[in-house]
Design a protein around this motif. Structure first.
Motif, PDB file in Angstrom:
ATOM      1  N   LEU A  18       0.812  -1.218   0.000  1.00 54.40           N
ATOM      2  CA  LEU A  18       0.000   0.000   0.000  1.00 54.40           C
ATOM      3  C   LEU A  18       0.847   1.270   0.000  1.00 54.40           C
ATOM      4  O   LEU A  18       0.590   2.174  -0.809  1.00 54.40           O
ATOM      5  N   PRO A  19       1.886   1.383   0.867  1.00 51.58           N
ATOM      6  CA  PRO A  19       2.726   2.589   0.790  1.00 51.58           C
ATOM      7  C   PRO A  19       3.359   2.800  -0.578  1.00 51.58           C
ATOM      8  O   PRO A  19       3.429   3.934  -1.064  1.00 51.58           O
ATOM      9  N   LEU A  21       2.208   1.801  -3.499  1.00 52.32           N
ATOM     10  CA  LEU A  21       1.155   2.238  -4.414  1.00 52.32           C
ATOM     11  C   LEU A  21       0.795   3.697  -4.192  1.00 52.32           C
ATOM     12  O   LEU A  21       0.551   4.447  -5.150  1.00 52.32           O
ATOM     13  N   VAL A  22       0.760   4.113  -2.913  1.00 54.38           N
ATOM     14  CA  VAL A  22       0.449   5.517  -2.606  1.00 54.38           C
ATOM     15  C   VAL A  22       1.515   6.441  -3.171  1.00 54.38           C
ATOM     16  O   VAL A  22       1.215   7.480  -3.777  1.00 54.38           O
ATOM     17  N   VAL A  23       2.787   6.076  -2.994  1.00 50.04           N
ATOM     18  CA  VAL A  23       3.876   6.908  -3.518  1.00 50.04           C
ATOM     19  C   VAL A  23       3.828   6.963  -5.045  1.00 50.04           C
ATOM     20  O   VAL A  23       4.017   8.035  -5.647  1.00 50.04           O
ATOM     21  N   ALA A  25       1.178   6.621  -6.963  1.00 51.41           N
ATOM     22  CA  ALA A  25       0.050   7.479  -7.328  1.00 51.41           C
ATOM     23  C   ALA A  25       0.388   8.949  -7.099  1.00 51.41           C
ATOM     24  O   ALA A  25       0.021   9.819  -7.915  1.00 51.41           O
ATOM     25  N   TRP A  26       1.089   9.228  -6.014  1.00 48.56           N
ATOM     26  CA  TRP A  26       1.530  10.594  -5.697  1.00 48.56           C
ATOM     27  C   TRP A  26       2.419  11.131  -6.823  1.00 48.56           C
ATOM     28  O   TRP A  26       2.251  12.267  -7.289  1.00 48.56           O
ATOM     29  N   LEU A  40      -0.170  19.866  -3.084  1.00 43.58           N
ATOM     30  CA  LEU A  40       0.383  18.504  -3.078  1.00 43.58           C
ATOM     31  C   LEU A  40       1.722  18.550  -3.812  1.00 43.58           C
ATOM     32  O   LEU A  40       1.801  18.337  -5.008  1.00 43.58           O
TER      33      LEU A  40
END
Length: 259
Positions: A18-19, A21-23, A25-26, A40
């Motif tokens: 999950l981390p 994937l979040v990075v 996407a960021w 952002l």
């Protein structure tokens, strides 16, 4: 593909999915400007801000101040919580007199105490430590009470037959039975104390601390600094949780866990 599947079979590596994937996407959102990049900011800007704060020593000063504040409040809250929870558990008179008031006060939202504390103690260091101690106090009281009250009557009866002194009953019967619950309370207190530390730094008088670092970044609209503080606070909370879990597993190796 088999290597990736084998890696994802490891619980620790699964937790990184999950981390990551979040990075990713960021990065995509910032790269294609799908959001306001002044709000952002890109990961690279956050990295540069973190490196600058690290090289200047400012980040470590804030972190040291927050951890010192957190550990002091945690120690006070835990000590008071064990004493009060133990008293309510062993004394029927104290339980009947004070438990209703305690449970009523427990329903008050934690941050609702800050205005009252700021009047009583000011907005400086004393109020911050008191608020952190209060954050840790409630879960320790509840778990200490439940742990001590969960001691089987038959164990106490056996201790009486063996003519144990009060100290022996406490050390050999009550503490071993209540220790898992005590650790659960301490674990919760550790989390709540860190949240209380950030909240106190954010809402009370500005002073060195991770919460104050984020407030300063917000005032200057330096969102990279705000995100650095956010990431650091998350990493510290995660690290404290890991340390508490490791200590609990090591000290309570004798427990029989369920399947």
């Amino acid at each position: 593909m088999s290597a990736i599947t084998h890696a994802l079979a490891t619980p620790r590596l699964r937790g990184l999915v999950l981390p990551v994937l979040v990075v990713l996407a960021w990065i995509v959102v910032c790269r294609y400007e799908l959001a306001n990049t002044r709000i952002l900011v890109p990961p690279l800007a956050v990295w540069e801000a973190a490196r600058g704060l690290h090289e200047s020593g400012e980040l470590w000063d804030h972190l040291r101040a927050s951890l010192t504040r957190d550990l002091l409040g945690l120690s006070l809250g835990t000590a008071a919580g064990v004493a009060v929870g133990g008293l309510l558990a062993v004394s029927r008179v104290a339980d009947r007199l004070f438990s209703p008031s305690f449970h009523a006060a427990k329903q008050v939202a934690l941050f609702a105490w800050i205005p009252l504390m700021s009047v009583w103690l000011g907005v400086g260091e004393q109020a911050k430590v008191a608020f952190i101690a209060l954050s840790a106090f409630y879960p320790v009281v509840v778990n200490t009470y439940e742990g001590v009250r969960s001691v089987g009557v038959e164990h106490i009866e056996v201790a009486r037959v063996l003519r144990f002194s009060r100290w022996q009953v406490l050390r050999k019967v009550i503490l071993p039975s209540a220790t898992p619950s005590l650790f659960a309370g301490f674990h919760q207190a550790l989390i709540y104390a860190w949240l209380g530390t950030l909240g106190a730094e954010y809402l009370l008088e500005p002073a060195p601390g991770v919460g104050s670092l984020m407030v300063d970044g917000r005032e200057r609209f330096a969102m990279d600094v705000v995100l650095v503080g956010l990431i650091v606070s998350g990493l510290v909370g995660f690290g404290l949780n890991v340390l508490a879990t490791a200590a609990e597993d090591r000290l309570l190796r004798w427990r029989v866990r369920g399947v």
